[in-house]
Design a protein around this motif. Structure first.
Motif, mmCIF file in Angstrom:
data_model
loop_
_atom_site.group_PDB
_atom_site.id
_atom_site.type_symbol
_atom_site.label_atom_id
_atom_site.label_comp_id
_atom_site.label_asym_id
_atom_site.label_seq_id
_atom_site.Cartn_x
_atom_site.Cartn_y
_atom_site.Cartn_z
ATOM 1 N N GLN A 60 0.821 -1.215 0.000
ATOM 2 C CA GLN A 60 0.000 0.000 0.000
ATOM 3 C C GLN A 60 0.862 1.276 0.000
ATOM 4 O O GLN A 60 0.649 2.217 0.768
ATOM 5 N N ALA A 89 1.051 3.669 -2.282
ATOM 6 C CA ALA A 89 0.333 4.885 -2.677
ATOM 7 C C ALA A 89 -0.453 5.458 -1.508
ATOM 8 O O ALA A 89 -0.510 6.683 -1.312
ATOM 9 N N GLN A 90 -1.067 4.590 -0.747
ATOM 10 C CA GLN A 90 -1.837 5.053 0.402
ATOM 11 C C GLN A 90 -0.916 5.712 1.440
ATOM 12 O O GLN A 90 -1.275 6.731 2.048
ATOM 13 N N TYR A 91 0.250 5.133 1.624
ATOM 14 C CA TYR A 91 1.211 5.712 2.576
ATOM 15 C C TYR A 91 1.593 7.122 2.162
ATOM 16 O O TYR A 91 1.602 8.049 2.990
ATOM 17 N N SER A 131 -0.015 9.230 0.052
ATOM 18 C CA SER A 131 -1.145 10.170 0.045
ATOM 19 C C SER A 131 -1.645 10.471 1.453
ATOM 20 O O SER A 131 -2.160 11.562 1.715
ATOM 21 N N ASN A 132 -1.497 9.531 2.367
ATOM 22 C CA ASN A 132 -1.950 9.762 3.743
ATOM 23 C C ASN A 132 -1.087 10.790 4.470
ATOM 24 O O ASN A 132 -1.551 11.417 5.436
ATOM 25 N N LEU A 143 -5.509 10.828 -4.382
ATOM 26 C CA LEU A 143 -5.165 9.425 -4.608
ATOM 27 C C LEU A 143 -6.091 8.818 -5.642
ATOM 28 O O LEU A 143 -7.304 8.994 -5.580
ATOM 29 N N ILE A 174 -6.543 4.998 -7.347
ATOM 30 C CA ILE A 174 -6.165 3.589 -7.433
ATOM 31 C C ILE A 174 -7.228 2.870 -8.272
ATOM 32 O O ILE A 174 -8.226 2.368 -7.739
#
Length: 256
Positions: free
Chosen positions: A212, A214-216, A218-219, A226, A228
């Motif tokens: 994850q 991308a989530q890391y 963008s968070n 984001l 996906i």
């Protein structure tokens, strides 16, 4: 062919579309072991209908040489920032894919003076155990020669004229060494990013989706967007080309 000297290397690049005075251009950063045309040739003309677009071959790739026999995301990010300024611009929209996405992220963190916006695709902000275990096998030259000769032949065709017929082995080793070492951005590092960012990753990306990444990113980057897309792998811009172009242009027009 257009070349420009950047940080000791001769960097080949292509420009798409007309120069648009007072408009920030786009710089597209390709992934490792390929070149700019292989990665971006299908979407650069579409983006060039709205922006002036540059597609440099990273040092040691395509028609660009590698005088120091190095490959690092920081060095390539330094090259990108210098390239933007050498082209006569203060800033550019920085878009990168795969390891080029890592480079784009490093530009956004380390060279905000050269980035109007940043779009890292299929990128990672830190090194995970999954990457450390996976990448040495993927980038092993003996395995490539034995199991993926078409990849070997592609690298020879793309890079051999400038960097030598056996350079593909060095490129694999240099790339693998960097992937399992960098980048290593903490949440606090990403929280300092002030430029608009759109983070893209295919939901089925075999490299980045498991952890994850991308989530890391963008968070922790303030205000980052984001995207996906489902049923999509590592090459979102090719697997969902029209949708990708629309998403990118919408982001740039809103945030650029």
């Amino acid at each position: 062919m257009p070349y420009i000297g950047i940080n000791g290397a001769q960097i080949y690049y292509k420009a798409y579309g007309a120069d648009r005075p007072n408009q920030t251009p786009i710089v597209l950063i390709h992934g490792s072991t390929i070149d700019s045309h292989t990665d971006w040739g299908s979407v650069a003309p579409a983006l060039a209908q709205h922006f002036h677009v540059f597609t440099p071959d990273c040092r040691g790739h395509g028609h660009s040489n590698n005088p120091h026999m190095t490959y690092s995301f920081k060095e390539l990010a330094d090259d990108v920032a210098a390239f933007v300024h050498a082209m006569g611009y203060e800033k550019a929209h920085i878009i990168g894919h795969s390891n080029g996405g890592n480079v784009a992220l490093v530009v956004g963190v380390e060279h905000p003076e050269a980035a109007q916006t940043c779009i890292p695709q299929a990128a990672n902000a830190y090194v995970t155990r999954y990457l450390v275990e996976r990448e040495p096998k993927v980038f092993d030259p003996e395995r490539v020669a034995r199991e993926a000769p078409e990849w070997r032949d592609e690298m020879i065709a793309l890079h051999g004229e400038v960097n030598g017929q056996d350079y593909w082995r060095d490129l694999l080793w240099l790339t693998m060494k960097e992937i399992i070492s960098e980048p290593n951005y903490s949440p606090a590092d990403l929280a300092r990013v002030k430029i608009p960012m759109l983070v893209i990753m295919g939901a089925n990306d075999p490299v980045n989706a498991p952890d994850q990444h991308a989530q890391y990113i963008s968070n922790h980057v303030p205000g980052a967007e984001l995207w996906i897309p489902e049923n999509t792998g590592h090459n979102v811009h090719k697997e969902r080309e029209q949708e990708w172009v629309e998403k990118v242009l919408d982001f740039l027009k809103r945030c650029g």
